[in-house]
Scaffold this motif. Structure first.
Motif, PDB file in Angstrom:
ATOM      1  N   SER A  57      -7.949   1.475  19.937  1.00 56.33           N
ATOM      2  CA  SER A  57      -8.478   1.394  18.577  1.00 56.33           C
ATOM      3  C   SER A  57      -7.808   2.419  17.661  1.00 56.33           C
ATOM      4  O   SER A  57      -7.578   2.153  16.479  1.00 56.33           O
ATOM      5  N   LEU A  58      -7.461   3.598  18.204  1.00 58.21           N
ATOM      6  CA  LEU A  58      -6.804   4.631  17.408  1.00 58.21           C
ATOM      7  C   LEU A  58      -5.346   4.289  17.146  1.00 58.21           C
ATOM      8  O   LEU A  58      -4.812   4.594  16.076  1.00 58.21           O
ATOM      9  N   ILE A  59      -4.699   3.633  18.104  1.00 59.38           N
ATOM     10  CA  ILE A  59      -3.329   3.166  17.886  1.00 59.38           C
ATOM     11  C   ILE A  59      -3.321   2.118  16.773  1.00 59.38           C
ATOM     12  O   ILE A  59      -2.440   2.119  15.906  1.00 59.38           O
ATOM     13  N   LEU A  60      -4.315   1.241  16.769  1.00 61.02           N
ATOM     14  CA  LEU A  60      -4.409   0.234  15.709  1.00 61.02           C
ATOM     15  C   LEU A  60      -4.642   0.893  14.347  1.00 61.02           C
ATOM     16  O   LEU A  60      -4.109   0.440  13.329  1.00 61.02           O
ATOM     17  N   GLU A  61      -5.403   1.987  14.324  1.00 60.62           N
ATOM     18  CA  GLU A  61      -5.614   2.731  13.080  1.00 60.62           C
ATOM     19  C   GLU A  61      -4.310   3.377  12.610  1.00 60.62           C
ATOM     20  O   GLU A  61      -3.989   3.358  11.417  1.00 60.62           O
ATOM     21  N   LEU A  62      -3.550   3.927  13.556  1.00 58.56           N
ATOM     22  CA  LEU A  62      -2.230   4.464  13.218  1.00 58.56           C
ATOM     23  C   LEU A  62      -1.352   3.366  12.626  1.00 58.56           C
ATOM     24  O   LEU A  62      -0.690   3.565  11.613  1.00 58.56           O
ATOM     25  N   LEU A  63      -1.366   2.213  13.246  1.00 60.77           N
ATOM     26  CA  LEU A  63      -0.562   1.080  12.782  1.00 60.77           C
ATOM     27  C   LEU A  63      -0.914   0.714  11.337  1.00 60.77           C
ATOM     28  O   LEU A  63      -0.025   0.471  10.514  1.00 60.77           O
ATOM     29  N   ASP A  64      -2.199   0.711  11.010  1.00 61.47           N
ATOM     30  CA  ASP A  64      -2.620   0.435   9.630  1.00 61.47           C
ATOM     31  C   ASP A  64      -2.025   1.457   8.664  1.00 61.47           C
ATOM     32  O   ASP A  64      -1.579   1.111   7.571  1.00 61.47           O
ATOM     33  N   ASN A  65      -2.010   2.737   9.077  1.00 74.02           N
ATOM     34  CA  ASN A  65      -1.431   3.793   8.246  1.00 74.02           C
ATOM     35  C   ASN A  65       0.079   3.643   8.122  1.00 74.02           C
ATOM     36  O   ASN A  65       0.644   3.893   7.051  1.00 74.02           O
ATOM     37  N   LEU A  66       0.741   3.248   9.201  1.00 78.07           N
ATOM     38  CA  LEU A  66       2.196   3.073   9.165  1.00 78.07           C
ATOM     39  C   LEU A  66       2.597   1.947   8.224  1.00 78.07           C
ATOM     40  O   LEU A  66       3.654   1.998   7.612  1.00 78.07           O
ATOM     41  N   ARG A  67       1.769   0.925   8.122  1.00 80.07           N
ATOM     42  CA  ARG A  67       2.080  -0.187   7.217  1.00 80.07           C
ATOM     43  C   ARG A  67       2.139   0.288   5.769  1.00 80.07           C
ATOM     44  O   ARG A  67       2.858  -0.264   4.949  1.00 80.07           O
ATOM     45  N   ILE A  68       1.367   1.328   5.448  1.00 79.19           N
ATOM     46  CA  ILE A  68       1.358   1.905   4.103  1.00 79.19           C
ATOM     47  C   ILE A  68       2.472   2.941   3.982  1.00 79.19           C
ATOM     48  O   ILE A  68       3.243   2.915   3.034  1.00 79.19           O
ATOM     49  N   GLY A  69       2.536   3.862   4.951  1.00 74.75           N
ATOM     50  CA  GLY A  69       3.572   4.882   4.973  1.00 74.75           C
ATOM     51  C   GLY A  69       3.363   5.953   3.918  1.00 74.75           C
ATOM     52  O   GLY A  69       2.436   5.887   3.111  1.00 74.75           O
TER      53      GLY A  69
END
Length: 96
Positions: A57-69
């Motif tokens: 779940s935390l990796i998915l949260e990181l992924l959401d942040n990476l999409r924004i950058g």
């Protein structure tokens, strides 16, 4: 889903304007804040490779942040592969 709380490891390739815009530092800050371990590394083709290990779940949260950058970046796409975990990872670092 209980599987989101299981440990996982993802290999991500981020494309777009992601080098020279503090993308690796941004990734390290977010990942460390989430308690993830791994690394961010610039690739010769202009992408950034990210390995992140921890709760799914935390990796998915990181992924959401990476999409924004970070502010100066322009993320065009992220390729994600779920891989076997790395035993030797103990923190989130920036690789040169």
């Amino acid at each position: 889903m209980s599987e989101n709380n299981e440990n996982a490891c993802a290999e991500m390739y981020v494309s777009g304007r992601v080098q020279g815009v503090y993308f690796r530092s941004f990734t390290q800050k977010v990942a460390t804040g989430l308690g993830l371990v791994g690394y961010a590394q610039n690739l010769p083709d202009g992408r950034v490779r990210v390995i992140a290990q921890g709760k799914r779940s935390l990796i998915l949260e990181l992924l959401d942040n990476l999409r924004i950058g970070p502010e100066l970046s322009n993320v065009e796409g992220i390729e994600v592969m779920w891989i076997d975990t790395y035993d030797e990872l103990s923190e989130f670092v920036i690789k040169r």
